[in-house]
Motif scaffolding. Structure first.
Motif, PDB file in Angstrom:
ATOM      1  N   GLU A 123       0.831  -1.212   0.000  1.00  0.00           N
ATOM      2  CA  GLU A 123       0.000   0.000   0.000  1.00  0.00           C
ATOM      3  C   GLU A 123       0.862   1.256   0.000  1.00  0.00           C
ATOM      4  O   GLU A 123       0.561   2.223  -0.718  1.00  0.00           O
ATOM      5  N   VAL A 124       1.940   1.259   0.786  1.00  0.00           N
ATOM      6  CA  VAL A 124       2.858   2.401   0.792  1.00  0.00           C
ATOM      7  C   VAL A 124       3.481   2.575  -0.589  1.00  0.00           C
ATOM      8  O   VAL A 124       3.597   3.696  -1.105  1.00  0.00           O
ATOM      9  N   ARG A 125       3.860   1.466  -1.187  1.00  0.00           N
ATOM     10  CA  ARG A 125       4.472   1.521  -2.522  1.00  0.00           C
ATOM     11  C   ARG A 125       3.538   2.190  -3.524  1.00  0.00           C
ATOM     12  O   ARG A 125       3.962   3.048  -4.312  1.00  0.00           O
ATOM     13  N   ARG A 126       2.251   1.837  -3.487  1.00  0.00           N
ATOM     14  CA  ARG A 126       1.284   2.439  -4.413  1.00  0.00           C
ATOM     15  C   ARG A 126       1.074   3.920  -4.120  1.00  0.00           C
ATOM     16  O   ARG A 126       0.949   4.734  -5.042  1.00  0.00           O
ATOM     17  N   LEU A 127       1.040   4.280  -2.835  1.00  0.00           N
ATOM     18  CA  LEU A 127       0.885   5.693  -2.471  1.00  0.00           C
ATOM     19  C   LEU A 127       2.069   6.523  -2.960  1.00  0.00           C
ATOM     20  O   LEU A 127       1.903   7.654  -3.429  1.00  0.00           O
ATOM     21  N   TYR A 128       3.274   5.957  -2.861  1.00  0.00           N
ATOM     22  CA  TYR A 128       4.458   6.691  -3.308  1.00  0.00           C
ATOM     23  C   TYR A 128       4.527   6.732  -4.841  1.00  0.00           C
ATOM     24  O   TYR A 128       5.025   7.704  -5.401  1.00  0.00           O
ATOM     25  N   HIS A 129       4.025   5.717  -5.515  1.00  0.00           N
ATOM     26  CA  HIS A 129       3.893   5.787  -6.972  1.00  0.00           C
ATOM     27  C   HIS A 129       3.032   6.997  -7.357  1.00  0.00           C
ATOM     28  O   HIS A 129       3.370   7.745  -8.290  1.00  0.00           O
ATOM     29  N   ARG A 130       1.932   7.150  -6.674  1.00  0.00           N
ATOM     30  CA  ARG A 130       1.051   8.295  -6.930  1.00  0.00           C
ATOM     31  C   ARG A 130       1.808   9.601  -6.718  1.00  0.00           C
ATOM     32  O   ARG A 130       1.662  10.558  -7.489  1.00  0.00           O
ATOM     33  N   ARG A 131       2.620   9.618  -5.694  1.00  0.00           N
ATOM     34  CA  ARG A 131       3.400  10.830  -5.391  1.00  0.00           C
ATOM     35  C   ARG A 131       4.387  11.144  -6.519  1.00  0.00           C
ATOM     36  O   ARG A 131       4.530  12.290  -6.922  1.00  0.00           O
ATOM     37  N   TYR A 132       5.067  10.118  -7.015  1.00  0.00           N
ATOM     38  CA  TYR A 132       5.992  10.314  -8.135  1.00  0.00           C
ATOM     39  C   TYR A 132       5.256  10.878  -9.354  1.00  0.00           C
ATOM     40  O   TYR A 132       5.772  11.753 -10.054  1.00  0.00           O
ATOM     41  N   ARG A 133       4.056  10.373  -9.611  1.00  0.00           N
ATOM     42  CA  ARG A 133       3.327  10.848 -10.782  1.00  0.00           C
ATOM     43  C   ARG A 133       2.987  12.330 -10.675  1.00  0.00           C
ATOM     44  O   ARG A 133       2.929  13.046 -11.677  1.00  0.00           O
ATOM     45  N   HIS A 134       2.767  12.800  -9.457  1.00  0.00           N
ATOM     46  CA  HIS A 134       2.521  14.231  -9.267  1.00  0.00           C
ATOM     47  C   HIS A 134       3.811  15.041  -9.448  1.00  0.00           C
ATOM     48  O   HIS A 134       3.839  16.038 -10.167  1.00  0.00           O
ATOM     49  N   PHE A 135       4.868  14.635  -8.786  1.00  0.00           N
ATOM     50  CA  PHE A 135       6.108  15.414  -8.777  1.00  0.00           C
ATOM     51  C   PHE A 135       6.836  15.376 -10.116  1.00  0.00           C
ATOM     52  O   PHE A 135       7.542  16.312 -10.461  1.00  0.00           O
ATOM     53  N   TRP A 136       6.661  14.302 -10.864  1.00  0.00           N
ATOM     54  CA  TRP A 136       7.427  14.143 -12.107  1.00  0.00           C
ATOM     55  C   TRP A 136       6.613  14.464 -13.356  1.00  0.00           C
ATOM     56  O   TRP A 136       7.077  14.255 -14.470  1.00  0.00           O
ATOM     57  N   ASN A 137       5.422  15.027 -13.175  1.00  0.00           N
ATOM     58  CA  ASN A 137       4.570  15.291 -14.327  1.00  0.00           C
ATOM     59  C   ASN A 137       4.731  16.717 -14.859  1.00  0.00           C
ATOM     60  O   ASN A 137       3.777  17.321 -15.333  1.00  0.00           O
ATOM     61  N   LEU A 138       5.927  17.252 -14.771  1.00  0.00           N
ATOM     62  CA  LEU A 138       6.230  18.569 -15.326  1.00  0.00           C
ATOM     63  C   LEU A 138       6.916  18.368 -16.671  1.00  0.00           C
ATOM     64  O   LEU A 138       7.885  17.608 -16.762  1.00  0.00           O
ATOM     65  N   PRO A 139       6.456  19.036 -17.713  1.00  0.00           N
ATOM     66  CA  PRO A 139       7.075  18.834 -19.035  1.00  0.00           C
ATOM     67  C   PRO A 139       8.582  19.056 -19.029  1.00  0.00           C
ATOM     68  O   PRO A 139       9.327  18.281 -19.643  1.00  0.00           O
ATOM     69  N   GLU A 140       9.050  20.099 -18.317  1.00  0.00           N
ATOM     70  CA  GLU A 140      10.490  20.388 -18.300  1.00  0.00           C
ATOM     71  C   GLU A 140      11.272  19.295 -17.566  1.00  0.00           C
ATOM     72  O   GLU A 140      12.382  18.932 -17.970  1.00  0.00           O
ATOM     73  N   TRP A 141      10.702  18.768 -16.504  1.00  0.00           N
ATOM     74  CA  TRP A 141      11.356  17.696 -15.741  1.00  0.00           C
ATOM     75  C   TRP A 141      11.466  16.436 -16.597  1.00  0.00           C
ATOM     76  O   TRP A 141      12.506  15.784 -16.648  1.00  0.00           O
ATOM     77  N   LYS A 142      10.390  16.104 -17.293  1.00  0.00           N
ATOM     78  CA  LYS A 142      10.401  14.917 -18.158  1.00  0.00           C
ATOM     79  C   LYS A 142      11.357  15.100 -19.337  1.00  0.00           C
ATOM     80  O   LYS A 142      12.012  14.152 -19.770  1.00  0.00           O
ATOM     81  N   LYS A 143      11.448  16.325 -19.833  1.00  0.00           N
ATOM     82  CA  LYS A 143      12.338  16.591 -20.961  1.00  0.00           C
ATOM     83  C   LYS A 143      13.795  16.403 -20.563  1.00  0.00           C
ATOM     84  O   LYS A 143      14.598  15.831 -21.301  1.00  0.00           O
ATOM     85  N   ILE A 144      14.166  16.879 -19.370  1.00  0.00           N
ATOM     86  CA  ILE A 144      15.538  16.698 -18.884  1.00  0.00           C
ATOM     87  C   ILE A 144      15.864  15.210 -18.781  1.00  0.00           C
ATOM     88  O   ILE A 144      16.921  14.747 -19.209  1.00  0.00           O
ATOM     89  N   GLN A 145      14.925  14.430 -18.242  1.00  0.00           N
ATOM     90  CA  GLN A 145      15.187  13.010 -18.046  1.00  0.00           C
ATOM     91  C   GLN A 145      15.177  12.219 -19.349  1.00  0.00           C
ATOM     92  O   GLN A 145      15.796  11.153 -19.433  1.00  0.00           O
ATOM     93  N   SER A 146      14.485  12.725 -20.356  1.00  0.00           N
ATOM     94  CA  SER A 146      14.456  12.001 -21.632  1.00  0.00           C
ATOM     95  C   SER A 146      15.621  12.370 -22.541  1.00  0.00           C
ATOM     96  O   SER A 146      15.929  11.636 -23.475  1.00  0.00           O
ATOM     97  N   GLU A 147      16.287  13.496 -22.268  1.00  0.00           N
ATOM     98  CA  GLU A 147      17.352  13.958 -23.141  1.00  0.00           C
ATOM     99  C   GLU A 147      18.754  13.802 -22.541  1.00  0.00           C
ATOM    100  O   GLU A 147      19.740  13.860 -23.278  1.00  0.00           O
ATOM    101  N   PHE A 148      18.869  13.614 -21.226  1.00  0.00           N
ATOM    102  CA  PHE A 148      20.176  13.526 -20.585  1.00  0.00           C
ATOM    103  C   PHE A 148      20.216  12.313 -19.652  1.00  0.00           C
ATOM    104  O   PHE A 148      19.227  11.997 -18.993  1.00  0.00           O
TER     105      PHE A 148
END
Length: 438
Positions: free
Chosen positions: A117-142
């Motif tokens: 249950e904690v694992r699923r809650l933290y997955h949800r948290r990652y989806r919120h924190f990492w759903n910024l276009p600029e953040w995803k762009k950095i991780q996809s390009e570098f």
């Protein structure tokens, strides 16, 4: 040094799920590109108290990508707190007023949840924190090389003896499983089981990097530790194996030069449980691990003076570069800190962090066998804000004039102004004159 691009798509209907790119590493140290850079960042908390996205965070990430491109960045070190379980406060998983909004059925507190249950809650948290276009762009390009720190679990994880009790174990296991899902699995074997710790090492051209993870094996109390004996042996093996690389990076989520020892002693007597002072290398039983670590580095630099050694850290919400000068005519050890990338701590915290970091002028192991001086590195002209208190990105640029030659390094700290890079600090070109044995 060949560039590739890729797409990930769903076979049933061709829907593109994601895309990105990568570049293969140099075939040999002699093929190291010049110049190239590594980048350093930590503490990604881009939200206001109400959960809306901070405009400043959005603009900083836009400036970060420009810096990475301009400096030919090959490795981005994400040195902890890439997600916060406990901030912003009104939306924290530890906030009893908020938790019922996301709680599994029948659970009143995060500590009541199972590991799954904690694992699923933290997955949800990652989806919120990492759903910024600029953040995803950095991780996809570098290429991004992450490491775990406390807020990826909860604030000061491992520095409270209660965290080793049964009540807290499901929380820790679930949070670390989610960290492995989103971060550690990029770099560590995925055999279905979470590794005992998340340390790892790799090479790029004439550099070698060891990432020493100091959360999963951390314990508090009189017999507390920051890292295990097995982790220490892996560090020693890595140093031996890569002793002829020109530059050595060692990543520590929490900087080893931060809280002066005399303040750690005072804080241990007067501060309350849950404060940040007990989370430092110089606090309590952690001093033993600090001294072991410093002795390992000192011995390595004495035996291998041709290798430039740089510590990379985050956590403390300022950017700064230190020179650590051992007693005797030995090479300089550098420490660079970059924090936070999107987390703006406020004026008073910035001021306190700057004062604290400036208080570090000398250091010594408890037995006085090793001692030395600590100094903030001087910058060039107006670009000499060291320490720097705004949102910041660290860059280390490596210039190798010819194959097998000693490289020079330059340190940079960047902030932003309205989404454009602002260079707060730049150093001169720093070189090591010791010849590498053939």
């Amino acid at each position: 040094l060949t560039r590739y691009r890729y797409r990930v798509f769903r076979q049933s209907d061709g829907h593109v799920l994601g895309e990105g790119g990568f570049e293969t590493a140099p075939a040999t140290p002699e093929k190291t590109p010049s110049p190239f850079s590594i980048a350093l960042m930590s503490c990604h908390q881009p939200f206001k108290e109400n959960g809306s996205l901070s405009k400043q965070s959005h603009q900083m990430l836009r400036a970060v990508r420009q810096c990475l491109v301009a400096h030919n960045t090959k490795c981005v070190f994400m040195v902890g707190d890439q997600m916060y379980s406990d901030l912003p406060g009104p939306l924290s998983l530890l906030n009893p007023a908020y938790f019922p909004n996301v709680a599994p059925p029948g659970r009143r507190r995060l500590r009541d949840c199972s590991t799954a249950e904690v694992r699923r809650l933290y997955h949800r948290r990652y989806r919120h924190f990492w759903n910024l276009p600029e953040w995803k762009k950095i991780q996809s390009e570098f290429p991004c090389y992450p490491i775990l720190d406390d807020h990826d679990i909860i604030d000061n994880w491992g520095s409270d003896p209660a965290h080793k009790t049964e009540e807290w174990q499901s929380l820790g296991e679930g949070a670390m499983a989610a960290y492995f899902d989103y971060q550690g699995s990029r770099l560590l074997p995925g055999d279905g089981n979470r590794p005992d710790d998340f340390s790892y090492g790799f090479t790029y051209g004439n550099t070698a990097t060891f990432v020493l993870e100091i959360r999963s094996q951390r314990t508090a109390g009189p017999d507390g530790q920051l890292y295990s004996d097995a982790q220490e042996q892996r560090l020693r093996n890595f140093l031996y194996l890569h002793q002829y690389r020109k530059i050595l990076f060692i990543v520590l989520s929490v900087p080893i030069i931060h809280l002066p020892r005399f303040l750690a002693r005072i804080a241990a007597r007067v501060t309350h449980a849950g404060e940040d002072f007990s989370d430092r290398w110089s606090s309590g039983a952690h001093l033993r691990d600090r001294d072991r670590f410093l002795k390992i580095l000192h011995d390595h630099q004495v035996r291998h003076p041709w290798q430039q050694t740089i510590l990379l850290s985050g956590d403390i919400h300022i950017g700064c570069i230190h020179q650590i000068l051992w007693g005797g005519n030995w090479p300089v050890l550098y420490q660079m800190v970059s924090s936070g990338i999107t987390h703006y701590p406020g004026f008073l915290i910035q001021l306190g962090s700057k004062i604290l970091i400036r208080m570090n002028q000398r250091f010594a192991t408890a037995d006085r066998s090793i001692s030395g001086k600590v100094a903030l590195l001087k910058g060039n002209g107006r670009r000499s804000r060291n320490p720097y208190g705004g949102m910041n990105l660290g860059i280390i640029e490596v210039e190798t004039p010819a194959p097998n030659a000693n490289p020079g390094i330059r340190f940079f700290l960047y902030g932003h102004k309205h989404g454009e890079p602002y260079q707060a600090f730049s150093s001169s070109l720093l070189s090591n004159t010791y010849p590498t044995p053939r």
